[in-house]
Scaffold this motif. Structure first.
Motif, PDB file in Angstrom:
ATOM      1  N   GLU A  89      -9.003 -20.499 -43.806  1.00 21.77           N
ATOM      2  CA  GLU A  89      -8.160 -19.641 -42.978  1.00 21.77           C
ATOM      3  C   GLU A  89      -7.788 -18.390 -43.754  1.00 21.77           C
ATOM      4  O   GLU A  89      -7.421 -18.473 -44.928  1.00 21.77           O
ATOM      5  CB  GLU A  89      -6.894 -20.383 -42.572  1.00 21.77           C
ATOM      6  CG  GLU A  89      -5.969 -19.549 -41.692  1.00 21.77           C
ATOM      7  CD  GLU A  89      -4.675 -20.272 -41.395  1.00 21.77           C
ATOM      8  OE1 GLU A  89      -3.770 -19.642 -40.828  1.00 21.77           O
ATOM      9  OE2 GLU A  89      -4.585 -21.464 -41.732  1.00 21.77           O
ATOM     10  N   PRO A  90      -7.875 -17.208 -43.142  1.00 24.84           N
ATOM     11  CA  PRO A  90      -7.473 -15.974 -43.838  1.00 24.84           C
ATOM     12  C   PRO A  90      -6.033 -16.070 -44.325  1.00 24.84           C
ATOM     13  O   PRO A  90      -5.136 -16.523 -43.610  1.00 24.84           O
ATOM     14  CB  PRO A  90      -7.629 -14.912 -42.750  1.00 24.84           C
ATOM     15  CG  PRO A  90      -8.666 -15.452 -41.824  1.00 24.84           C
ATOM     16  CD  PRO A  90      -8.428 -16.931 -41.811  1.00 24.84           C
ATOM     17  N   SER A  91      -5.818 -15.643 -45.571  1.00 22.87           N
ATOM     18  CA  SER A  91      -4.483 -15.671 -46.155  1.00 22.87           C
ATOM     19  C   SER A  91      -4.412 -14.627 -47.260  1.00 22.87           C
ATOM     20  O   SER A  91      -5.428 -14.055 -47.657  1.00 22.87           O
ATOM     21  CB  SER A  91      -4.156 -17.059 -46.714  1.00 22.87           C
ATOM     22  OG  SER A  91      -5.069 -17.399 -47.747  1.00 22.87           O
ATOM     23  N   TYR A 114      -4.079  -8.977 -35.260  1.00 21.28           N
ATOM     24  CA  TYR A 114      -4.678  -9.733 -36.365  1.00 21.28           C
ATOM     25  C   TYR A 114      -3.628 -10.591 -37.063  1.00 21.28           C
ATOM     26  O   TYR A 114      -3.865 -11.771 -37.360  1.00 21.28           O
ATOM     27  CB  TYR A 114      -5.317  -8.739 -37.332  1.00 21.28           C
ATOM     28  CG  TYR A 114      -5.799  -9.316 -38.636  1.00 21.28           C
ATOM     29  CD1 TYR A 114      -7.046  -9.935 -38.720  1.00 21.28           C
ATOM     30  CD2 TYR A 114      -5.046  -9.208 -39.798  1.00 21.28           C
ATOM     31  CE1 TYR A 114      -7.507 -10.446 -39.929  1.00 21.28           C
ATOM     32  CE2 TYR A 114      -5.495  -9.716 -40.999  1.00 21.28           C
ATOM     33  CZ  TYR A 114      -6.727 -10.333 -41.069  1.00 21.28           C
ATOM     34  OH  TYR A 114      -7.175 -10.831 -42.264  1.00 21.28           O
ATOM     35  N   TYR A 118      -3.477 -14.567 -37.485  1.00 23.41           N
ATOM     36  CA  TYR A 118      -3.557 -15.146 -38.827  1.00 23.41           C
ATOM     37  C   TYR A 118      -2.215 -14.951 -39.540  1.00 23.41           C
ATOM     38  O   TYR A 118      -2.043 -14.023 -40.334  1.00 23.41           O
ATOM     39  CB  TYR A 118      -4.691 -14.504 -39.629  1.00 23.41           C
ATOM     40  CG  TYR A 118      -6.036 -14.610 -38.956  1.00 23.41           C
ATOM     41  CD1 TYR A 118      -6.695 -15.840 -38.854  1.00 23.41           C
ATOM     42  CD2 TYR A 118      -6.651 -13.489 -38.402  1.00 23.41           C
ATOM     43  CE1 TYR A 118      -7.924 -15.950 -38.230  1.00 23.41           C
ATOM     44  CE2 TYR A 118      -7.892 -13.583 -37.778  1.00 23.41           C
ATOM     45  CZ  TYR A 118      -8.521 -14.815 -37.692  1.00 23.41           C
ATOM     46  OH  TYR A 118      -9.737 -14.916 -37.078  1.00 23.41           O
ATOM     47  N   ARG A 120      -0.782 -16.240 -41.971  1.00 24.84           N
ATOM     48  CA  ARG A 120      -0.697 -16.365 -43.422  1.00 24.84           C
ATOM     49  C   ARG A 120      -1.136 -15.089 -44.147  1.00 24.84           C
ATOM     50  O   ARG A 120      -1.143 -15.041 -45.367  1.00 24.84           O
ATOM     51  CB  ARG A 120      -1.565 -17.542 -43.892  1.00 24.84           C
ATOM     52  CG  ARG A 120      -1.083 -18.910 -43.399  1.00 24.84           C
ATOM     53  CD  ARG A 120      -2.031 -20.005 -43.826  1.00 24.84           C
ATOM     54  NE  ARG A 120      -2.156 -20.061 -45.277  1.00 24.84           N
ATOM     55  CZ  ARG A 120      -3.136 -20.715 -45.915  1.00 24.84           C
ATOM     56  NH1 ARG A 120      -4.070 -21.345 -45.206  1.00 24.84           N
ATOM     57  NH2 ARG A 120      -3.178 -20.732 -47.224  1.00 24.84           N
ATOM     58  N   VAL A 121      -1.475 -14.065 -43.394  1.00 25.25           N
ATOM     59  CA  VAL A 121      -1.907 -12.802 -43.992  1.00 25.25           C
ATOM     60  C   VAL A 121      -0.777 -11.781 -43.933  1.00 25.25           C
ATOM     61  O   VAL A 121      -0.121 -11.624 -42.901  1.00 25.25           O
ATOM     62  CB  VAL A 121      -3.154 -12.233 -43.273  1.00 25.25           C
ATOM     63  CG1 VAL A 121      -3.541 -10.878 -43.863  1.00 25.25           C
ATOM     64  CG2 VAL A 121      -4.317 -13.199 -43.382  1.00 25.25           C
ATOM     65  N   LYS A 280     -10.098 -13.153 -45.202  1.00 21.66           N
ATOM     66  CA  LYS A 280      -9.187 -12.194 -44.574  1.00 21.66           C
ATOM     67  C   LYS A 280      -9.907 -10.899 -44.214  1.00 21.66           C
ATOM     68  O   LYS A 280      -9.656 -10.299 -43.156  1.00 21.66           O
ATOM     69  CB  LYS A 280      -8.000 -11.910 -45.495  1.00 21.66           C
ATOM     70  CG  LYS A 280      -8.362 -11.252 -46.818  1.00 21.66           C
ATOM     71  CD  LYS A 280      -7.185 -11.091 -47.741  1.00 21.66           C
ATOM     72  CE  LYS A 280      -7.608 -10.473 -49.076  1.00 21.66           C
ATOM     73  NZ  LYS A 280      -6.505 -10.365 -50.037  1.00 21.66           N
ATOM     74  N   ALA A 283     -12.579 -11.593 -41.307  1.00 25.35           N
ATOM     75  CA  ALA A 283     -11.932 -11.742 -40.000  1.00 25.35           C
ATOM     76  C   ALA A 283     -11.472 -10.391 -39.468  1.00 25.35           C
ATOM     77  O   ALA A 283     -11.573 -10.129 -38.263  1.00 25.35           O
ATOM     78  CB  ALA A 283     -10.750 -12.699 -40.114  1.00 25.35           C
TER      79      ALA A 283
END
Length: 297
Positions: A89-91, A114, A118, A120-121, A280, A283
Motif C-alpha cells: 500500500e502506498p505510504s 489521491y 491512500y 497513509r501518504v 506511492k 499510484a
C-alpha cells in the motif's frame, strides 16, 4: 552471489572510484567486491578496472562495458522493486513540484483524491516555475511544461497546452479584431518583459512556425497584471490557454487569431530513475494519467 551482484559491484567501483567506496555503497565487504570484480573480469576475459591502493579507474574496455550494462542493470533492479512493491500500500511522504499557476488548479484536486484513497501518504507540494534538480531536492516527481532537456529523468507525457492571443470585448469594440498575426503591428500588445525573447510571439503561418514582433503601451514582468490589463482593455495578451480559461468562460476576454495558434506545448510528469517502483509514486502516476484532462487547454 548472483551475476547481477557482480555487475552491481563493477558499476559501484566505476561510479565511486574505489573498491572500498563501492563496498560501503553496497553494504558489502571489501573482499566480496573484489571477488565479484575478479569473477566478472574472468567471465569477459579482459581487465575492466585498473586498481591501485587508493583509486580504481575503468579501462577503455571497462568504460565501454559500463555504459552498456548500467541501463540494463537499472532496469532489472527497477523491475525487481516494482514486483516487490506491487502489493504494498502506498505510504510515506510523496514530494512533488509543479509550476506556480498550474499546481493549485490542476494538481491539488488530484492530490486530494489521491490522499483520500491512500490515507497513509503525506504530500509535500513545492510550486516553482524553475526546472529544479529532483535528486538534489529529494523530490519524487515533477510536472513540467515545455520541451524537456536531456536530463536522464523518466517522463510520461500528460498532454499538450495551447498558446493563444486574447483581449477584452471592449478592446475589440474600439480597435477591431486582427485577422492575421501581421495585423498585430497596428494593435497594443501587452508584453511580458521577463520572457526569453520579449515582444516576440509565436504563430503557425502557412504551415510553418513564425515569430511576430509586437509592442504596446503596457508591459509587465508577471502574468497576473497582464491579465488584469487585458481585462481592462489596455491591449492584447498572449498566454497559455489554461491560465485564462476561466476568463474566457466568464466572457471577460475573447480569443483571437486561433487559426494561427502555434504547436501546443507538451506537459510531462518526470521522475528520477527507479522512483516509479515506489508504490506511492506509481499510484500517483496512474492517477495522473487517468484524471488529468488537458484536451482543450
Amino acid at each position: 552471489m548472483s551475476r547481477i551482484d557482480d555487475f552491481e559491484a563493477f558499476i559501484a567501483v566505476v561510479e565511486h572510484g574505489s573498491l572500498t567506496a563501492a563496498a560501503r555503497r553496497l553494504n558489502r565487504s571489501l573482499q566480496s567486491i573484489s571477488r565479484s570484480l575478479a569473477t566478472l573480469e574472468e567471465s569477459v576475459g579482459v581487465e575492466l578496472v585498473h586498481r591501485t591502493t587508493r583509486h580504481s579507474t575503468p579501462s577503455e574496455t571497462g568504460a565501454a562495458f559500463f555504459h552498456r550494462i548500467k541501463p540494463a542493470v537499472d532496469e532489472i533492479n527497477e523491475a525487481k522493486l516494482e514486483a516487490a512493491n506491487r502489493r504494498s500500500e502506498p505510504s510515506g511522504i510523496l514530494r512533488l513540484t509543479a509550476p506556480v499557476l498550474f499546481g493549485p488548479d490542476f494538481l491539488v484536486p488530484i492530490v486530494a483524491d489521491y490522499m483520500r484513497m491512500y490515507p497513509r501518504v503525506e504530500v509535500d507540494l513545492q510550486l516553482s516555475d524553475a526546472f529544479v534538480d529532483l535528486g538534489a531536492e529529494g523530490l519524487d516527481l515533477a510536472i513540467r511544461i515545455g520541451n524537456l532537456p536531456d536530463s536522464g529523468l523518466r517522463a510520461k507525457r500528460l498532454g499538450a497546452l495551447r498558446r493563444v492571443v486574447f483581449g477584452a470585448p471592449s478592446y475589440f469594440r474600439r480597435h477591431g479584431q486582427p485577422t492575421h498575426p501581421f495585423d498585430l503591428a497596428q494593435h497594443n500588445c501587452i508584453v511580458r518583459t521577463v520572457d526569453e525573447r520579449p515582444g516576440e510571439w509565436m504563430f503557425q503561418i502557412e504551415g510553418k512556425p513564425r515569430t511576430v514582433k509586437v509592442a504596446g503601451i503596457f508591459r509587465s514582468n508577471l502574468m497576473t497584471p497582464i491579465y488584469a490589463a487585458a481585462i481592462h482593455g489596455l491591449g492584447l495578451g498572449y498566454s497559455p490557454l489554461w491560465q485564462i480559461r476561466q476568463l474566457v468562460d466568464d466572457g471577460r476576454v475573447e480569443l483571437t487569431l486561433t487559426e494561427f495558434e502555434p504547436a501546443p506545448v507538451p506537459i510531462h510528469a518526470v521522475w528520477p530513475e527507479g522512483r516509479s517502483s515506489s508504490a506511492k509514486v506509481r499510484a500517483f502516476l496512474d492517477m495522473l494519467g487517468s484524471r488529468l484532462e488537458l484536451k482543450n487547454l
